[in-house]
Design an enzyme around this catalytic site. Sequence first.
Site, mmCIF file in Angstrom:
data_model
loop_
_atom_site.group_PDB
_atom_site.id
_atom_site.type_symbol
_atom_site.label_atom_id
_atom_site.label_comp_id
_atom_site.label_asym_id
_atom_site.label_seq_id
_atom_site.Cartn_x
_atom_site.Cartn_y
_atom_site.Cartn_z
ATOM 1 N N ASP A 142 59.505 6.578 41.761
ATOM 2 C CA ASP A 142 59.188 7.905 41.251
ATOM 3 C C ASP A 142 60.368 8.847 41.493
ATOM 4 O O ASP A 142 61.405 8.448 42.020
ATOM 5 C CB ASP A 142 57.922 8.409 41.959
ATOM 6 N N ASP A 198 52.927 12.585 33.338
ATOM 7 C CA ASP A 198 51.790 11.839 33.873
ATOM 8 C C ASP A 198 50.614 11.949 32.906
ATOM 9 O O ASP A 198 50.206 13.055 32.521
ATOM 10 C CB ASP A 198 51.369 12.389 35.234
#
Length: 274
Positions: A142, A198
């Site tokens: 990430d 997301d």
Amino acid sequence: SSSSSSSSSSSSPSSSAVAPPPPMGFNSWNGFHCNVDENELLEIAQAAIDRGLAKAGYTYINIDDCWQAARADGTGKIIEDPARFPAGIAALTSRIHAMGMKFGLYTAQKEFTCQRRPGSWNYEAIDAQTYCDWGIDYIKIDQCFGRKHQAQNESWIRFREGISKCDHPLVMSVESCYTPHECPWIAELADLWRTGQDIQATFASVMENIHDNDKMRDLAKPGHYNDPDLLQIGTAGLSIDEQKTHFALWCIATAPLLASFDIRSASEETIDIL
């Protein structure tokens, strides 16, 4: 990061095609967030087998954020959360392998993960070696918080160098690349790369992500895939028809298929979509 600064990948180790077809399996985040432990992951792996998902190709059991606790003094090696993973990640990986499944985990390229656990900034070589030693099959890298390298892909290059020394295939999934102009080199460095925000449990979010994904279509090739994010199958925000459409669009895009609901208690209708 959307930084326009990036290191040249011409001298970096090239990603090998360790992930054909796109990875299929489970990721813990949408269904569990931080509330998952080693026993639940073993139960989910068994449920994937018992409910026919493993036979259909869903073989990855991936934990997302929150498994990390700290770094060891002196060595800098990452330490698992002892409350949720008392046996350790290596032991958990071995047990999942013994079931015929694969295991993946999460880190972040910056100083901290999104849940403020230790990230991999300046620890890429140590972390890659640790994950290899543990037998990990998949790592998700990430972005998140704190200090970072100046170049967008510096951390990824360091991870690829570490992974290249591993004695078994290890899928490298990174976040994020939004346009071909931003990172034309991505397919030579990563196996998977996120292409949008997301995903949320709405059909509007599904459509936004797949349209963002389309911008990167020319960079995908066998073994190296655009990733429009986790599947929102089995969530209350989408109707069954919307879930089927969502699933079909991810298949058309040759995207990874990572479910993020509780496989143990999911309805047969949900399992049937996968």
